[in-house]
Design a protein around this motif. Sequence first.
Motif, PDB file in Angstrom:
ATOM      1  N   THR A 178       0.834  -1.207   0.000  1.00 38.75           N
ATOM      2  CA  THR A 178       0.000   0.000   0.000  1.00 38.75           C
ATOM      3  C   THR A 178       0.871   1.261   0.000  1.00 38.75           C
ATOM      4  O   THR A 178       0.400   2.349   0.334  1.00 38.75           O
ATOM      5  CB  THR A 178      -0.944   0.019   1.219  1.00 38.75           C
ATOM      6  OG1 THR A 178      -0.170  -0.117   2.409  1.00 38.75           O
ATOM      7  CG2 THR A 178      -1.952  -1.120   1.134  1.00 38.75           C
ATOM      8  N   HIS A 180     -15.195   7.438  -8.295  1.00 37.51           N
ATOM      9  CA  HIS A 180     -13.929   7.116  -8.960  1.00 37.51           C
ATOM     10  C   HIS A 180     -14.032   7.230 -10.480  1.00 37.51           C
ATOM     11  O   HIS A 180     -13.217   6.658 -11.201  1.00 37.51           O
ATOM     12  CB  HIS A 180     -13.475   5.705  -8.573  1.00 37.51           C
ATOM     13  CG  HIS A 180     -13.253   5.531  -7.102  1.00 37.51           C
ATOM     14  ND1 HIS A 180     -13.388   4.313  -6.466  1.00 37.51           N
ATOM     15  CD2 HIS A 180     -12.907   6.436  -6.148  1.00 37.51           C
ATOM     16  CE1 HIS A 180     -13.145   4.472  -5.167  1.00 37.51           C
ATOM     17  NE2 HIS A 180     -12.847   5.748  -4.955  1.00 37.51           N
ATOM     18  N   ASN A 218      -8.711  -3.984  -1.105  1.00 37.53           N
ATOM     19  CA  ASN A 218      -9.347  -2.665  -1.030  1.00 37.53           C
ATOM     20  C   ASN A 218      -8.395  -1.609  -0.482  1.00 37.53           C
ATOM     21  O   ASN A 218      -8.434  -0.449  -0.903  1.00 37.53           O
ATOM     22  CB  ASN A 218     -10.610  -2.744  -0.174  1.00 37.53           C
ATOM     23  CG  ASN A 218     -11.761  -3.416  -0.902  1.00 37.53           C
ATOM     24  OD1 ASN A 218     -11.872  -3.334  -2.128  1.00 37.53           O
ATOM     25  ND2 ASN A 218     -12.628  -4.101  -0.153  1.00 37.53           N
ATOM     26  N   ALA A 219      -7.536  -2.016   0.457  1.00 36.13           N
ATOM     27  CA  ALA A 219      -6.551  -1.070   0.991  1.00 36.13           C
ATOM     28  C   ALA A 219      -5.561  -0.645  -0.100  1.00 36.13           C
ATOM     29  O   ALA A 219      -5.126   0.521  -0.131  1.00 36.13           O
ATOM     30  CB  ALA A 219      -5.809  -1.691   2.171  1.00 36.13           C
ATOM     31  N   TYR A 258     -14.088  -0.871  -7.587  1.00 33.37           N
ATOM     32  CA  TYR A 258     -13.411   0.420  -7.405  1.00 33.37           C
ATOM     33  C   TYR A 258     -13.720   1.351  -8.567  1.00 33.37           C
ATOM     34  O   TYR A 258     -14.106   2.507  -8.368  1.00 33.37           O
ATOM     35  CB  TYR A 258     -11.896   0.226  -7.264  1.00 33.37           C
ATOM     36  CG  TYR A 258     -11.143   1.538  -7.283  1.00 33.37           C
ATOM     37  CD1 TYR A 258     -11.005   2.302  -6.133  1.00 33.37           C
ATOM     38  CD2 TYR A 258     -10.625   2.047  -8.472  1.00 33.37           C
ATOM     39  CE1 TYR A 258     -10.358   3.530  -6.149  1.00 33.37           C
ATOM     40  CE2 TYR A 258      -9.969   3.272  -8.504  1.00 33.37           C
ATOM     41  CZ  TYR A 258      -9.836   4.014  -7.342  1.00 33.37           C
ATOM     42  OH  TYR A 258      -9.206   5.226  -7.364  1.00 33.37           O
ATOM     43  N   TRP A 317      -6.260  -0.424  -3.347  1.00 35.13           N
ATOM     44  CA  TRP A 317      -6.946   0.521  -4.218  1.00 35.13           C
ATOM     45  C   TRP A 317      -7.127   1.871  -3.539  1.00 35.13           C
ATOM     46  O   TRP A 317      -7.078   2.920  -4.191  1.00 35.13           O
ATOM     47  CB  TRP A 317      -8.292  -0.049  -4.682  1.00 35.13           C
ATOM     48  CG  TRP A 317      -8.135  -1.048  -5.800  1.00 35.13           C
ATOM     49  CD1 TRP A 317      -8.327  -2.395  -5.738  1.00 35.13           C
ATOM     50  CD2 TRP A 317      -7.710  -0.758  -7.134  1.00 35.13           C
ATOM     51  NE1 TRP A 317      -8.055  -2.975  -6.951  1.00 35.13           N
ATOM     52  CE2 TRP A 317      -7.676  -1.990  -7.836  1.00 35.13           C
ATOM     53  CE3 TRP A 317      -7.360   0.403  -7.815  1.00 35.13           C
ATOM     54  CZ2 TRP A 317      -7.311  -2.074  -9.172  1.00 35.13           C
ATOM     55  CZ3 TRP A 317      -6.988   0.321  -9.145  1.00 35.13           C
ATOM     56  CH2 TRP A 317      -6.960  -0.910  -9.814  1.00 35.13           C
ATOM     57  N   GLN A 318      -7.311   1.867  -2.213  1.00 35.34           N
ATOM     58  CA  GLN A 318      -7.401   3.138  -1.504  1.00 35.34           C
ATOM     59  C   GLN A 318      -6.072   3.885  -1.559  1.00 35.34           C
ATOM     60  O   GLN A 318      -6.032   5.114  -1.724  1.00 35.34           O
ATOM     61  CB  GLN A 318      -7.811   2.917  -0.045  1.00 35.34           C
ATOM     62  CG  GLN A 318      -7.983   4.210   0.753  1.00 35.34           C
ATOM     63  CD  GLN A 318      -8.997   5.146   0.140  1.00 35.34           C
ATOM     64  OE1 GLN A 318     -10.144   4.750  -0.085  1.00 35.34           O
ATOM     65  NE2 GLN A 318      -8.596   6.389  -0.137  1.00 35.34           N
ATOM     66  N   ASP A 371      -5.774   5.424  -4.850  1.00 36.23           N
ATOM     67  CA  ASP A 371      -6.596   6.624  -4.906  1.00 36.23           C
ATOM     68  C   ASP A 371      -5.900   7.798  -4.216  1.00 36.23           C
ATOM     69  O   ASP A 371      -5.936   8.923  -4.712  1.00 36.23           O
ATOM     70  CB  ASP A 371      -7.947   6.348  -4.246  1.00 36.23           C
ATOM     71  CG  ASP A 371      -9.010   7.339  -4.679  1.00 36.23           C
ATOM     72  OD1 ASP A 371      -9.483   7.235  -5.819  1.00 36.23           O
ATOM     73  OD2 ASP A 371      -9.340   8.225  -3.878  1.00 36.23           O
ATOM     74  N   ASP A 372      -5.253   7.512  -3.089  1.00 31.90           N
ATOM     75  CA  ASP A 372      -4.563   8.577  -2.356  1.00 31.90           C
ATOM     76  C   ASP A 372      -3.386   9.148  -3.147  1.00 31.90           C
ATOM     77  O   ASP A 372      -3.154  10.359  -3.143  1.00 31.90           O
ATOM     78  CB  ASP A 372      -4.063   8.046  -1.011  1.00 31.90           C
ATOM     79  CG  ASP A 372      -5.184   7.672  -0.058  1.00 31.90           C
ATOM     80  OD1 ASP A 372      -6.320   8.147  -0.256  1.00 31.90           O
ATOM     81  OD2 ASP A 372      -4.933   6.876   0.874  1.00 31.90           O
TER      82      ASP A 372
END
Length: 421
Positions: free
Chosen positions: A99, A198, A140-141, A192, A143-144, A147-148
């Motif tokens: 991540t 998104h 999911n973490a 996502y 993809w987050q 995104d960040d």
Amino acid sequence: MGYQRFFTGFCLGLVLTVCIACSQRVLLSDANSPSAADGVVEAIAPTEAREGAAPIAAPALSAQAQALVESVPGGLVNPPRKDVRLVVISDLNSAYGSTTYDPEVDRGIALLPFWQPDLVVCGGDMVAGQDRSLTPEQINAMWQAFDDHVAGPLRQYHLPFGFTLGNHDASSATGSNNSFLFQQERDLASAYWTAPDHNPGVNFIDRSAFPFFYTFEQSGIFFMAWDGSSSRIPADRLAWVENALASDAAQQAKARILLGHLPLYGIAVGRDRPGEVLANADQLRTLLERYNVHTYISGHQHAYYPGHRGKLQLLHSGILGSGPRPLIDSALAPWKALTVVDIDFSDPELTTYTTYNIQSLRTVDTTELPRFLAGHNGVVLRRDVDYADLAPDEQSFCTQRLGNALCTGNLPFPRPKTYTA
């Protein structure tokens, strides 16, 4: 008599009120208008909004980006703009399940306002999946984190984002029963990208199979993304590809560009082998040429190479994330790349590349790269080189390694005129 005096006074008052209002209107108009000495009203620049709104400004450079620009002796190169500008990135991920992102990813994203592209495109591998031990929470973490670091800033910059999925995002590899080995990753990648928050901001034409297969239009250019996250594209999806390329939207566009993760031909050490390129490469290239696709932008090989084979331009986009690889038969050390593509519709060759070593921020001279790469499934020529330009020993090297069919066969190798800053 009293009635007449009242009526006369009323009319005089009404006339006086109208005169005062008109005088104020003229005074206000004069204050906001150019003087007679100005001659004509100043034209509003295309970047300015009407109705007195604030000008539409490009995003300001962050302090980090400004420092990067100033760190380059003489300043960071910003090539002349043409009709349309793309910035091409690819292979952003780090180790499985990670991540975090390498600093070059953050560096490239921070510099996007400097180049002010019309569109950012990505050759895939945005997260670090392709591991069936990963839980939904871990995926999911990832993809987050993407995104960040990437998608969120792009939305803040109001930059459309065209992408293709890579094997570490949502591999299409199948098992013995023809089911996807990484179905969970494909489901979560789809979740996502289809979330309203998104939206990548492109002008979709066909998003019925988004994010795996889709088409969009940007600035008069037809873009297609196909699922090249494994080596085989199913026959039914190839039928969709052909129908989409044959459509009026595609054929009436000013140009056609394809995005896919795996390239057609091998170019990098450790990736020049079956399974790391698309199967039936020459048949796929022939299909793309039939519908006048100009450029195939790919990732996965972790090495930058601006090539062509037949009539198709092949932009192997290099890497911003972990693990750059050397080109085959080259002594050049591996490095990380970001490419600015300027498109000039009046130029028969259409595209100009300006590629940066994102670590040093210097621009890369195309002539530093090998004149050709004789990968296992076919030669790729540097985009400014014709096969006839190769010296006899170079041609002999190719034919001895690959045979005549994979070096030339009956393929045309027109020399594209290209320009690199």
